[in-house]
Scaffold this motif. Sequence first.
Motif, PDB file in Angstrom:
ATOM      1  N   ALA A 113       0.869  -1.305   0.146  1.00 48.79           N
ATOM      2  CA  ALA A 113      -0.090   0.086  -0.037  1.00 48.79           C
ATOM      3  C   ALA A 113       0.955   1.345  -0.034  1.00 48.79           C
ATOM      4  CB  ALA A 113      -0.873  -0.067   1.259  1.00 48.79           C
ATOM      5  N   PHE A 114       2.028   1.132   0.764  1.00 45.17           N
ATOM      6  CA  PHE A 114       2.785   2.560   0.794  1.00 45.17           C
ATOM      7  C   PHE A 114       3.545   2.365  -0.595  1.00 45.17           C
ATOM      8  CE2 PHE A 114       6.338   5.135   1.676  1.00 45.17           C
ATOM      9  CZ  PHE A 114       5.733   6.303   2.599  1.00 45.17           C
ATOM     10  N   ASP A 116       2.458   1.813  -3.268  1.00 51.20           N
ATOM     11  CA  ASP A 116       1.652   2.128  -4.476  1.00 51.20           C
ATOM     12  C   ASP A 116       1.246   3.749  -4.112  1.00 51.20           C
ATOM     13  OD1 ASP A 116       1.087   0.009  -5.428  1.00 51.20           O
ATOM     14  OD2 ASP A 116      -0.886  -0.498  -4.433  1.00 51.20           O
ATOM     15  N   ARG A 117       1.118   4.289  -2.761  1.00 50.72           N
ATOM     16  CA  ARG A 117       0.957   5.568  -2.603  1.00 50.72           C
ATOM     17  C   ARG A 117       2.219   6.504  -3.089  1.00 50.72           C
ATOM     18  NH1 ARG A 117       0.378   6.174   3.356  1.00 50.72           N
ATOM     19  NH2 ARG A 117       0.749   8.681   2.848  1.00 50.72           N
ATOM     20  N   LEU A 118       3.605   6.005  -2.576  1.00 55.12           N
ATOM     21  CA  LEU A 118       4.625   6.468  -3.239  1.00 55.12           C
ATOM     22  C   LEU A 118       4.906   6.924  -4.695  1.00 55.12           C
ATOM     23  CD1 LEU A 118       7.313   7.934  -2.435  1.00 55.12           C
ATOM     24  CD2 LEU A 118       8.262   5.761  -2.538  1.00 55.12           C
ATOM     25  N   CYS A 119       4.563   5.497  -5.392  1.00 57.83           N
ATOM     26  CA  CYS A 119       4.594   5.661  -7.010  1.00 57.83           C
ATOM     27  C   CYS A 119       3.527   6.447  -7.458  1.00 57.83           C
ATOM     28  CB  CYS A 119       4.765   4.150  -7.255  1.00 57.83           C
ATOM     29  SG  CYS A 119       6.200   3.121  -7.103  1.00 57.83           S
ATOM     30  N   GLU A 120       2.589   6.498  -6.915  1.00 64.81           N
ATOM     31  CA  GLU A 120       1.451   7.438  -7.544  1.00 64.81           C
ATOM     32  C   GLU A 120       1.806   8.774  -7.228  1.00 64.81           C
ATOM     33  OE1 GLU A 120      -2.480   6.081  -5.649  1.00 64.81           O
ATOM     34  OE2 GLU A 120      -2.002   4.030  -6.738  1.00 64.81           O
ATOM     35  N   ALA A 121       2.395   9.220  -6.307  1.00 63.86           N
ATOM     36  CA  ALA A 121       2.767  10.491  -5.822  1.00 63.86           C
ATOM     37  C   ALA A 121       3.927  10.905  -6.935  1.00 63.86           C
ATOM     38  CB  ALA A 121       3.156  10.664  -4.235  1.00 63.86           C
ATOM     39  N   ASP A 124       5.177   6.329 -11.722  1.00 64.93           N
ATOM     40  CA  ASP A 124       6.032   5.017 -11.894  1.00 64.93           C
ATOM     41  C   ASP A 124       7.486   5.479 -12.629  1.00 64.93           C
ATOM     42  OD1 ASP A 124       4.202   3.480 -10.446  1.00 64.93           O
ATOM     43  OD2 ASP A 124       3.339   2.907 -12.289  1.00 64.93           O
TER      44      ASP A 124
END
Length: 150
Positions: A113-114, A116-121, A124
């Motif tokens: 989950a983290f 995903d959050r980092l890569c979305e911010a 990719d």
Amino acid sequence: MTERQELLSGLAVTVFRLNGQFLDVAEGLARPAGLTAAHWQVLGAVTKEPLPVAGIARAMGITRQAVQRIADILAEKGMVEYLPNPAHRRAKLVAPTEEGLEAVRRIGPAHAAFADRLCEALGDDRAADVHRLLGELSTTLEALAAEEHG
């Protein structure tokens, strides 16, 4: 100070800050599984294959003494075990137990989950670029240190 000195200082301060930030994230992810960031770091280094303490230290960029202390704690908790090392009689291999692997697995969902959050911010592609550039920086620093000591 020259521009290059200021750049080096800026790189160092940024990496030190990043290290602290990643340690905070890792502590938060590891805590629910009953681990610390340091425990997770050592366990993570041996999930694919057992390694000697020196190999874990090299892979993680920490001292052998720190790895030994953490490995001993993990062994007391039943999360790793020491195995004979066919390549070196005195340097035992650190291997995760099923309990250690289960602790790492419990971190998986929050870790995903983290990530995903980092890569979305960041995006990719940008996250991959940052990873590549940090790897290049690490490799270059390692080479420069080897030149000085070699």
